[in-house]
Write a protein that holds these residues in place. Structure first.
Motif, PDB file in Angstrom:
ATOM      1  N   GLN B 538     -57.453 -27.507 -59.593  1.00  0.00           N
ATOM      2  CA  GLN B 538     -56.024 -27.681 -59.769  1.00  0.00           C
ATOM      3  C   GLN B 538     -55.317 -26.341 -59.705  1.00  0.00           C
ATOM      4  O   GLN B 538     -55.842 -25.333 -60.151  1.00  0.00           O
ATOM      5  N   ASP B 539     -54.112 -26.373 -59.157  1.00  0.00           N
ATOM      6  CA  ASP B 539     -53.260 -25.210 -59.283  1.00  0.00           C
ATOM      7  C   ASP B 539     -52.575 -25.284 -60.637  1.00  0.00           C
ATOM      8  O   ASP B 539     -52.236 -26.353 -61.116  1.00  0.00           O
ATOM      9  N   ASN B 580     -42.420 -18.656 -55.999  1.00  0.00           N
ATOM     10  CA  ASN B 580     -43.758 -19.249 -56.138  1.00  0.00           C
ATOM     11  C   ASN B 580     -43.657 -20.606 -56.806  1.00  0.00           C
ATOM     12  O   ASN B 580     -42.815 -20.820 -57.679  1.00  0.00           O
ATOM     13  N   GLU B 599     -46.777 -14.471 -61.594  1.00  0.00           N
ATOM     14  CA  GLU B 599     -46.113 -13.191 -61.348  1.00  0.00           C
ATOM     15  C   GLU B 599     -44.851 -13.157 -62.202  1.00  0.00           C
ATOM     16  O   GLU B 599     -44.138 -14.156 -62.296  1.00  0.00           O
ATOM     17  N   TRP B 612     -38.374  -6.706 -58.089  1.00  0.00           N
ATOM     18  CA  TRP B 612     -39.751  -6.285 -58.319  1.00  0.00           C
ATOM     19  C   TRP B 612     -40.596  -7.506 -58.667  1.00  0.00           C
ATOM     20  O   TRP B 612     -40.067  -8.562 -59.036  1.00  0.00           O
ATOM     21  N   ALA B 613     -41.910  -7.339 -58.530  1.00  0.00           N
ATOM     22  CA  ALA B 613     -42.853  -8.410 -58.864  1.00  0.00           C
ATOM     23  C   ALA B 613     -44.073  -7.776 -59.491  1.00  0.00           C
ATOM     24  O   ALA B 613     -44.587  -6.772 -58.989  1.00  0.00           O
ATOM     25  N   THR B 614     -44.528  -8.344 -60.581  1.00  0.00           N
ATOM     26  CA  THR B 614     -45.704  -7.831 -61.287  1.00  0.00           C
ATOM     27  C   THR B 614     -46.681  -8.968 -61.473  1.00  0.00           C
ATOM     28  O   THR B 614     -46.348  -9.980 -62.089  1.00  0.00           O
ATOM     29  N   LYS B 615     -47.868  -8.773 -60.946  1.00  0.00           N
ATOM     30  CA  LYS B 615     -48.874  -9.817 -61.054  1.00  0.00           C
ATOM     31  C   LYS B 615     -49.410  -9.863 -62.476  1.00  0.00           C
ATOM     32  O   LYS B 615     -49.716  -8.823 -63.084  1.00  0.00           O
ATOM     33  N   ARG B 638     -55.594 -11.819 -71.198  1.00  0.00           N
ATOM     34  CA  ARG B 638     -56.058 -10.450 -71.368  1.00  0.00           C
ATOM     35  C   ARG B 638     -55.255  -9.703 -72.429  1.00  0.00           C
ATOM     36  O   ARG B 638     -55.431  -8.507 -72.603  1.00  0.00           O
ATOM     37  N   PHE B 641     -48.773  -8.497 -72.332  1.00  0.00           N
ATOM     38  CA  PHE B 641     -48.220  -7.507 -71.411  1.00  0.00           C
ATOM     39  C   PHE B 641     -46.802  -7.170 -71.841  1.00  0.00           C
ATOM     40  O   PHE B 641     -45.990  -8.070 -72.046  1.00  0.00           O
ATOM     41  N   THR B 647     -38.083  -1.978 -63.896  1.00  0.00           N
ATOM     42  CA  THR B 647     -38.998  -1.620 -62.800  1.00  0.00           C
ATOM     43  C   THR B 647     -40.153  -2.587 -62.621  1.00  0.00           C
ATOM     44  O   THR B 647     -40.810  -2.550 -61.583  1.00  0.00           O
ATOM     45  N   GLY B 648     -40.416  -3.400 -63.633  1.00  0.00           N
ATOM     46  CA  GLY B 648     -41.574  -4.275 -63.557  1.00  0.00           C
ATOM     47  C   GLY B 648     -42.870  -3.572 -63.894  1.00  0.00           C
ATOM     48  O   GLY B 648     -43.943  -4.175 -63.819  1.00  0.00           O
ATOM     49  N   ASP B 649     -42.817  -2.313 -64.279  1.00  0.00           N
ATOM     50  CA  ASP B 649     -44.034  -1.567 -64.584  1.00  0.00           C
ATOM     51  C   ASP B 649     -44.577  -1.990 -65.941  1.00  0.00           C
ATOM     52  O   ASP B 649     -43.833  -2.324 -66.865  1.00  0.00           O
ATOM     53  N   MET B 653     -50.158  -2.564 -72.848  1.00  0.00           N
ATOM     54  CA  MET B 653     -50.992  -3.751 -72.937  1.00  0.00           C
ATOM     55  C   MET B 653     -51.526  -3.811 -74.360  1.00  0.00           C
ATOM     56  O   MET B 653     -52.199  -2.883 -74.808  1.00  0.00           O
ATOM     57  N   ARG B 655     -54.017  -5.808 -76.620  1.00  0.00           N
ATOM     58  CA  ARG B 655     -55.093  -6.789 -76.489  1.00  0.00           C
ATOM     59  C   ARG B 655     -55.006  -7.872 -77.559  1.00  0.00           C
ATOM     60  O   ARG B 655     -55.217  -9.047 -77.279  1.00  0.00           O
TER      61      ARG B 655
END
Lengths: 297, 702
Positions: B538-539, B580, B599, B612-615, B638, B641, B647-649, B653, B655
């Motif tokens: 599945q998606d 998307n 994203e 901008w796009a950040t995965k 993970r 974020f 900027t999308g930077d 992170m 945890r």
């Protein structure tokens, strides 16, 4: 029409001479001692490589470019920020694609012959493969190496890059019908392995010679010069700890560890990389008397 | 007979040419994936659409077209006959007629058509219909004031005889009647129509404006109040008006109304997930304040394998993040119909509706849980939960309907349940209820009719059904979506209107008071399939609520690859762009709209360019990112974020203490960051200087 007698005789004589020559050659081939010698030398990997892919995919080309550029920049910046000695990121092939973007569900639906839903609009994809290289790993303790590789993998995944597994492992999994089998993500490389190969060759020849001498001694003869030498292919770079099925599959489909280009040796496992050489050598064999009478070498 | 050499060559050439011609024909590339499906369509009556709106019959559209055609030619009698056919059709049907593809009620289009007639057309219309309209007005005036009968007669004039000579006083009186009944939006619409379409009326303009301002101020309709206020102040401040039997200036009335409008509390309706201030993520080595684990590691592994172990592929229950809401004291969770509350400060379990230590086992035994249909809302110390009877599910009743229940937030006692209310017993509730004052707007399917989608208004106090409106028909029965995520409508409210995103290919605006459909919009979306095949993958699909910002409504359907916008004041379609399929709206600021999913992206509102796009890793479709002043936060498998909004930077992170989960939702309280995953609810201290006490860790076993 009957051939003239002289012609028939000449033909027969020619055939007889040819047979004699072949026989002589065969007899000559069988003379001497033919042995096989295998030599192995170990090469210590001095660098580790991670293959990544960064890609941007979207219906609009402009979007795909933005996504690709952003991901590439962030991935390279993330590795730079680690400030590791010997770390480099090599940008490799760039690929442009255009196709349907139905995702997993649409792909499987199409293969199962099921209506996948609304029309799939083609998407533009821009992807680049990257190779993250860390040199000097032969100087690192194993635990520090593990931690470092872990940091590299985390950095790649946090940045959003796709970490490519071993193509061999992936293909083997597909052939076995496994879609989620784990795959090796790190490749250990031993550069400049010429010295190691030389050692392997020497050891292979020494082994062959030793065997030949033994056989000569058993036969009461004397070992002569090398008449011919032939290298037999041996799988290099991988330990032979795979099952029979895997080895057969690799042989059939031509997959498997090969010595890489430019004299590199690669392995998916951390440890010394064996280099094996197999030689088939034919030595001349003389009677002891022949040798002393001078008719030998 | 011998064939000549030349004839043989000619025959071979002909054959070769034929073969070459055949090879040049387009054919199917065997190695190509071909997705065969009907083209996406937004035609109202197209049965291939994933969601079909309640449309008028084709004849209605044709009759409207005939009206315009005859009007253009000045053939008034024929034109008005065509119009009468439209008026005789079902009043709730929609017709394509709005700008950009909006679908409008046919009655509204009739009014617009009449208002748009040239002067000679209006004269002709009055010639034909004034007498009928006057008769209706006399009938209405004979009825008791404010009665249903009076309103019915006045409505006929307002709808059917919109430009007759008596339409203005009828609309004025109708507005008064609606106002007395509390139907403020309808009242304003009636008075506004007099202003817009009957400037020649004897009714003083200032009087109508004061009425509109009064209604808007009391109902908290800020835009309408602002518009009326501006005109009164600029043109009619000294005009005399009659209010409550007294004569005073419009300006004096306005002063009092300004105070009324200011005192009215702003409706706290969801407008995305924007929290004003950025949050300071805890230090990497900090420990959580508390963590409440819903599943043990073994149960978590069992939940993750649901579906896969039977060859059905991943089921939504294996990525289920329980709906969770927070108030100033507690954290409330709806864990597949098992409700519980945790102390917000300590994480201690305060109450629960049932033991839930065996939820994983129950989920494995019967995997048709429709996990995406469970929901939870909180307001004024009350919880509104959508859930199904877990016992019925365990007994192998896969289609047991979902219920709406009101629960006392303090002690978990159920106050009422739709199962026991005759008006609600036959509804299968879906989506997340939206609390609006004393009522909740919910969506529901008819019991045993999983294709018919409705919106309901329910009085929170006692569960009384106030109205129900048929929104349309799903092409796929949502109660049979065992193997894929079903469409759960999402709601947002603004200015007396409710917007229902069906997540199935349509969005509708409803009057919050009456439930009447004001307009609807059909967008491109996939038709979901009930099919399944062994080992299917599945998606991951996400589904977020629509978002209102700057007078625009933004929405993105669950199975759609388009982000749409609509200008609310003008009710016109704005821009749209590809995104998307996994994208979901997170929030907006002055310049950009931000999307989540696999994203995080920022799209310029003015140019619609992707900035901008950040995965980001996406392991569950029930993720809820958070937007703050300068940051985006995404809780993934993970960790959390922290993304720079400009900027999308990746800024940081974190945890966290829930790394074995799939990620999920982020909630923020004044002193804690709370993450809700498929495994645990975890609270982290926000202050950098606060030292964490020993972690309070509770779990299911307590």
């Amino acid at each position: 029409m009957k051939l003239p007698t002289r012609l028939s005789t000449a033909i027969l004589a020619y055939c007889a001479a040819a047979c004699a020559l072949v026989g002589a050659a065969s007899a000559a081939d069988e003379a001497g001692i033919t042995v096989t010698g295998t030599g192995e030398a170990l090469a210590r990997p001095n660098r580790v490589e991670l293959d990544l892919a960064v890609a941007g995919t979207a219906e609009l080309t402009g979007d795909a470019i933005v996504k690709y550029n952003d991901l590439l920049r962030r991935t390279t910046d993330a590795f730079e920020a680690l400030e590791l000695d010997g770390l480099a990121v090599e940008q490799r092939s760039l690929e442009f694609t255009r196709g349907g973007a139905g995702g997993n569900a649409a792909l499987q639906a199409a293969m199962a012959g099921v209506d996948a839903g609304a029309a799939v609009k083609p998407e533009v994809g821009i992807s680049r493969s990257l190779r993250v290289v860390l040199s000097g790993i032969d100087k690192l303790p194993e635990d520090e190496l593990m931690e470092t590789i872990g940091r590299l993998l985390d950095t790649a995944q946090d940045a959003g890059a796709n970490v490519s597994g071993s193509s061999t492992d992936s293909l083997m999994a597909q052939l076995n019908g496994i879609s989620t089998a784990p795959a090796s993500v790190a490749t250990f490389v031993a550069e400049h392995a010429e010295v190691t190969r030389e050692q392997a060759y020497q050891r292979a020849f020494d082994a062959a010679e030793s065997r030949a001498k033994r056989l000569a001694a058993l036969s009461g003869g004397t070992l002569g010069e090398v008449v011919s030498i032939e290298e037999t292919p041996v799988e290099a770079g991988e330990e032979d700890d795979e099952g029979v099925q895997a080895q057969m599959m690799k042989a059939i489909y031509g997959i498997g560890g090969q010595a890489d280009e430019d004299g590199r040796l690669t392995s998916n496992k951390w440890g010394d990389i064996p280099v094996r050489v197999s030689l088939r050598v034919r030595f001349a064999l003389y009677d002891s008397g022949e040798r002393s009478s001078g008719r030998g070498p | 007979m011998k064939h000549s050499y030349r004839s043989r060559i000619a025959a071979l050439a002909g054959a070769a040419f034929s073969l070459a011609s055949l090879a040049a024909l387009p054919g199917v590339a065997l190695a190509q994936v071909v997705a065969v499906s009907p083209a996406a369509s937004t035609e109202v009556n197209d049965p291939n659409r994933p969601f079909v709106l309640p449309a008028q019959k084709t004849e209605v559209t044709e009759n409207l077209a005939d009206f315009h055609r005859y009007s253009d030619k000045g053939q008034w009698e024929r034109a008005f006959k065509s119009l009468q056919l439209v008026l005789d059709a079902a009043p709730t049907g929609l017709v394509a007629g709005g700008e950009g593809g909006l679908l409008l009620p046919s009655q509204l289009l009739v009014r617009q058509a009449l208002a748009g007639l040239p002067p000679e057309g209006k004269d002709a219309y009055r010639l034909f219909h004034d007498a009928d309209a006057r008769a209706l007005l006399q009938t209405a005036q004979a009825e008791p004031p404010g009665s249903a009968a009076e309103i019915e007669q006045l409505n006929k004039i307002f709808s059917n005889y919109f430009i007759t000579g008596v339409a203005a006083p009828a609309a004025d009186r109708l507005g008064d009647a609606y106002f007395e009944r509390g139907e403020v939006d309808a009242a304003i619409r009636c008075w506004q129509s007099v202003l817009d379409h009957h400037p020649e009326s004897d009714i003083p303009r200032a009087q109508l404006l004061v009425k509109i301002a009064t209604a808007a101020a009391r109902a908290g309709l800020q835009e309408e109040f602002a518009t009326a206020r501006q005109e009164i102040e600029s043109r009619h401040a000294s005009d005399a008006v009659q209010v409550g039997g007294r004569t005073q200036s419009a300006g004096e009335c306005l002063e009092r109304l300004v105070a009324v409008a200011a005192a009215r509390p702003v409706e706290s309706v969801p407008r995305g997930s924007v929290v004003a201030a950025d949050i300071h993520l805890p230090a990497d080595d900090s420990r959580p304040k508390w963590q409440f684990r819903m599943f043990t590691d073994a149960d978590a592994a069992a939940m993750a394998s649901i579906g896969r172990n039977w060859g059905w592929g991943r089921m939504t229950i294996s990525e289920f993040v329980p709906p969770t809401v927070v108030d100033d004291q507690r954290v409330y969770v709806n864990l597949l119909g098992h409700h519980f509350a945790l102390d917000r400060t300590t994480g201690k379990l305060l109450w629960r509706s049932a033991r839930f230590h065996d939820v994983a086992q129950k989920a494995q035994q019967n995997q048709y849980w429709f996990a995406e249909q469970f929901s939870l809302s909180v307001a004024d110390g009350q919880l509104l939960s959508v859930y199904r009877d877990t016992n019925a599910v365990n007994q192998g009743v896969p289609n047991s309907p979902f219920r709406l229940a009101r629960i006392n937030a303090e002690n978990g006692q159920e106050i009422w349940n739709s199962t026991n209310l005759p008006e609600l017993a036959n509804w299968n509730i879906n989506g997340t209820p939206l609390v609006l004052g004393d009522r909740a707007i919910a969506t529901a399917l008819k019991a045993d009719q999983g294709t018919e989608q409705y919106a309901l208004a329910v009085r929170i106090a006692d569960g009384k059904l106030l109205w129900s409106t048929h929104l349309g028909t799903h092409q796929t029965d949502m109660t049979q979506m065992y193997y894929q995520r079903s469409s759960q409508p999402a709601l947002v409210a603004d200015n007396g209107r409710v917007y229902v995103e069906t997540h199935a290919g349509a969005l509708l605006e409803l009057n919050a008071q009456t439930g009447a459909i004001q307009w609807a919009f059909a967008y491109e979306a996939k038709v979901p399939t009930q099919n399944w095949w062994y080992g299917q993958q599945q998606d991951i699909l996400t589904a977020g609520p629509p978002l209102i910002a700057g007078g625009m409504l933004f929405f993105k359907g669950m199975r759609s690859k388009r982000l749409h916008s609509i200008r609310l004041a003008e009710a016109t379609v704005g821009w749209k762009r590809p995104v998307n399929e996994s994208a979901m709206i997170v929030g907006t600021d002055e310049k950009h709209i931000y999307l989540g999913g696999d994203e995080l992206t920022a799209i310029d509102l003015e140019t619609q360019r992707l900035k901008w796009a950040t995965k980001t890793p996406l392991a569950t479709g029930m993720v809820r990112p958070l937007l703050t002043e300068s940051r985006l936060y995404h809780f993934s498998s993970r960790g959390v974020f922290e993304i720079d909004k400009q900027t999308g930077d990746l800024v940081r992170m974190f945890r966290g203490a829930d790394l074995s989960s799939l990620g999920g939702a982020i909630l923020v309280t004044p002193d804690a960051l709370i993450t809700v995953s498929n495994l645990a609810v975890t609270a982290y201290p926000l202050s950098e200087t606060e030292t964490s006490p020993d972690v309070e860790q509770a779990s299911v076993s307590e």
